[in-house]
Design an enzyme around this catalytic site. Structure first.
Site, mmCIF file in Angstrom:
data_model
loop_
_atom_site.group_PDB
_atom_site.id
_atom_site.type_symbol
_atom_site.label_atom_id
_atom_site.label_comp_id
_atom_site.label_asym_id
_atom_site.label_seq_id
_atom_site.Cartn_x
_atom_site.Cartn_y
_atom_site.Cartn_z
ATOM 1 N N ASP A 65 0.849 -1.064 -0.035
ATOM 2 C CA ASP A 65 0.099 0.043 -0.208
ATOM 3 C C ASP A 65 0.847 1.325 0.143
ATOM 4 O O ASP A 65 2.153 1.024 0.126
ATOM 5 C CB ASP A 65 -1.002 0.118 1.143
ATOM 6 C CG ASP A 65 -2.422 0.634 0.756
ATOM 7 O OD1 ASP A 65 -2.378 1.805 0.700
ATOM 8 O OD2 ASP A 65 -3.477 -0.056 0.791
ATOM 9 N N ARG A 80 -14.304 12.427 -14.258
ATOM 10 C CA ARG A 80 -13.869 11.216 -14.485
ATOM 11 C C ARG A 80 -12.318 11.057 -14.972
ATOM 12 O O ARG A 80 -11.696 10.330 -14.805
ATOM 13 C CB ARG A 80 -14.754 10.723 -15.893
ATOM 14 C CG ARG A 80 -14.488 9.271 -16.356
ATOM 15 C CD ARG A 80 -15.789 8.900 -16.916
ATOM 16 N NE ARG A 80 -15.367 7.761 -17.883
ATOM 17 C CZ ARG A 80 -15.146 7.700 -19.133
ATOM 18 N NH1 ARG A 80 -15.358 8.597 -19.787
ATOM 19 N NH2 ARG A 80 -14.986 6.672 -19.690
ATOM 20 N N GLN A 122 3.393 0.810 -12.260
ATOM 21 C CA GLN A 122 3.644 -0.468 -11.458
ATOM 22 C C GLN A 122 3.818 -1.582 -12.721
ATOM 23 O O GLN A 122 3.984 -2.794 -12.179
ATOM 24 C CB GLN A 122 2.474 -1.025 -10.609
ATOM 25 C CG GLN A 122 2.355 -0.055 -9.460
ATOM 26 C CD GLN A 122 1.091 -0.402 -8.653
ATOM 27 O OE1 GLN A 122 -0.036 -0.965 -9.057
ATOM 28 N NE2 GLN A 122 1.096 0.071 -7.370
ATOM 29 N N ASN A 140 -10.419 0.159 -10.219
ATOM 30 C CA ASN A 140 -11.273 0.798 -11.508
ATOM 31 C C ASN A 140 -10.369 2.122 -11.931
ATOM 32 O O ASN A 140 -9.705 2.715 -11.306
ATOM 33 C CB ASN A 140 -12.646 1.408 -11.143
ATOM 34 C CG ASN A 140 -13.447 0.153 -10.924
ATOM 35 O OD1 ASN A 140 -13.421 -0.517 -12.168
ATOM 36 N ND2 ASN A 140 -14.509 -0.095 -9.900
ATOM 37 N N ASP A 162 -19.228 -9.114 -11.345
ATOM 38 C CA ASP A 162 -20.529 -8.767 -12.368
ATOM 39 C C ASP A 162 -21.199 -10.262 -12.686
ATOM 40 O O ASP A 162 -22.307 -10.276 -12.837
ATOM 41 C CB ASP A 162 -19.999 -8.015 -13.618
ATOM 42 C CG ASP A 162 -19.454 -6.682 -13.363
ATOM 43 O OD1 ASP A 162 -20.094 -5.916 -12.583
ATOM 44 O OD2 ASP A 162 -18.325 -6.733 -13.750
ATOM 45 N N ARG A 203 -22.803 -11.566 -9.893
ATOM 46 C CA ARG A 203 -24.138 -10.830 -9.583
ATOM 47 C C ARG A 203 -25.074 -11.383 -10.537
ATOM 48 O O ARG A 203 -26.246 -11.605 -10.151
ATOM 49 C CB ARG A 203 -23.859 -9.416 -9.809
ATOM 50 C CG ARG A 203 -23.067 -8.715 -8.915
ATOM 51 C CD ARG A 203 -22.780 -7.337 -9.111
ATOM 52 N NE ARG A 203 -22.176 -6.665 -8.172
ATOM 53 C CZ ARG A 203 -21.272 -5.481 -8.247
ATOM 54 N NH1 ARG A 203 -21.205 -5.086 -9.407
ATOM 55 N NH2 ARG A 203 -20.783 -4.754 -7.082
ATOM 56 N N HIS A 232 -16.108 -3.333 -17.363
ATOM 57 C CA HIS A 232 -16.720 -3.383 -15.731
ATOM 58 C C HIS A 232 -17.205 -1.915 -15.579
ATOM 59 O O HIS A 232 -16.480 -1.112 -15.076
ATOM 60 C CB HIS A 232 -15.456 -3.578 -14.947
ATOM 61 C CG HIS A 232 -15.979 -3.376 -13.633
ATOM 62 N ND1 HIS A 232 -17.056 -4.269 -12.899
ATOM 63 C CD2 HIS A 232 -15.617 -2.541 -12.515
ATOM 64 C CE1 HIS A 232 -17.088 -3.888 -11.770
ATOM 65 N NE2 HIS A 232 -16.386 -2.945 -11.538
ATOM 66 N N SER A 253 -18.731 -2.055 -2.818
ATOM 67 C CA SER A 253 -18.906 -3.668 -2.430
ATOM 68 C C SER A 253 -17.535 -3.945 -2.235
ATOM 69 O O SER A 253 -16.445 -3.721 -2.789
ATOM 70 C CB SER A 253 -19.031 -4.466 -3.925
ATOM 71 O OG SER A 253 -19.916 -3.537 -4.686
#
Ligand code: NAX
Length: 304
Positions: free
Chosen positions: A43, A89, A103, A116, A144, A147, A172, A215
């Site tokens: 992290d 956005r 990374q 995301n 998804d 779900r 996604h 979630s």
């Protein structure tokens, strides 16, 4: 003979998905109950204290499969910048694709990008990490997919294990296309899987509304399912959705990370071929591909 430990990296491990995910890995849910694991948790410095707290809890839980912490075979990349109120956005995209570009020095291991915009972060990682084979870079659309299974199970009142082979096509995001045309349901009911596309597309937003948080347990569980089936294989006759690098299958433009139905054998995924696509599905598959092309352009404009 005891198996060699597998090393799993989790980025963003101090965040809420990370907190739900690491005990699942340590308990054997991701790689099996006889597979020792070495967790590598990453992290950013402001989260160091919280990360140390997670480490303390892992020790306190005394997971027998959990060994020390070095090197990596599998990376679950949850680390990212979450959208804050009032942010455009483009600002969120810019922060996240920069993280994934930096990374990209990662060596040759299996990568699952969760953060995301998951498909586009994975694409940036792929484009800036030529040493990682493109087959090793995937993104999470299994949440998804799960779900969609859950919705069919609830609506037809059948156990979720009796439902299989739904497909999430594309991004996604809310343009994803949850497709039930190829789904199989073990039921005596004559009822067809019902209209549920918008419920699945908007499920993330509904959870935020109910929980005031996004979630986490279902995302962590689906990340385990994704890696589990990729490494250990999919059951005969069953496929799952995975965001993978498009090879042009189903006329999806190559050069995008797009969610397809896949089967896995010997640690490799393959796109299920030859499914008939009707006109309605075609339009929805193209729409989500269009959005991914726009995201790709936006990502590159943020990096230039
Ligand atoms: P949190 O904000 O709780 O956790 C994110 C963590 O990432 C934080 O601990 C943060 O310090 C860390 N981080 C930030 N920059 C980093 C960097 N450069 N290197 C390593 N770590 C870094 O978010 P959480 O709820 O855990 O969600 C994580 C990501 O998953 C978000 O981008 C979220 O949008 C995405 N999701 C994706 C889903 C999917 O199906 N693909 C579903 C769930 C979730 O919404």
């Amino acid at each position: 003979m005891a198996k060699e430990p597998v090393r799993v990296l989790v980025t963003g491990a101090a965040g809420q998905i990370g907190y739900a995910l690491v005990p699942m890995i340590a308990r054997g849910i991701m790689l099996g109950a006889d597979q020792p694991v070495i967790l590598h948790m990453l992290d950013i410095p402001p989260a160091a204290e919280a990360l140390n707290g997670v480490k303390m809890e892992l020790v306190d839980a005394a997971f027998p499969l959990l060994k020390g912490c070095t090197g990596v075979n599998i990376a679950v990349m949850v680390g990212g910048f979450s959208r804050k109120e009032g942010m455009e956005r483009k600002d969120v995209m810019s922060k996240n694709v920069s993280i994934y570009k930096s990374q990209a020095a990662a060596p040759n291991y299996k990568v699952l990008v969760v953060a995301n915009p998951a498909n586009t972060n994975a694409l940036i990682l792929k484009e800036f990490a030529p040493s990682i084979p493109e087959k090793n870079i995937t993104c999470l659309t299994r949440l998804d997919h799960n779900r969609a299974l859950g919705q069919i199970s609830e609506r037809l009142s059948v156990p979720v294990s009796d439902v299989k082979n739904v497909i999430i096509w594309g991004n996604h995001s809310s343009t994803q296309y949850p497709d039930v045309n190829h789904a199989k349901v073990q039921t005596s009911s004559k009822e067809k899987p019902v209209q549920f596309i918008s419920t699945v597309q908007q499920r993330g937003a509904a959870i935020i509304k109910a929980r005031k948080l996004s979630s986490a347990l279902s995302a962590a569980s689906s990340a385990c399912d994704h890696i589990h089936d990729w490494v250990l294989g999919t059951p005969e006759g069953t496929f799952f959705s995975m965001g993978v690098y498009s090879d042009g299958s189903y006329n999806v433009p190559s050069g995008l990370i797009y969610s397809f139905p896949v089967t896995c054998r010997n640690g490799e995924w393959s796109i299920v071929q030859g499914l008939p696509i009707d006109e309605v599905s075609r339009k929805k598959m193209d729409l989500t591909a269009e959005e991914l092309k726009e995201e790709k352009d936006l990502a590159y404009s943020c990096l230039s």
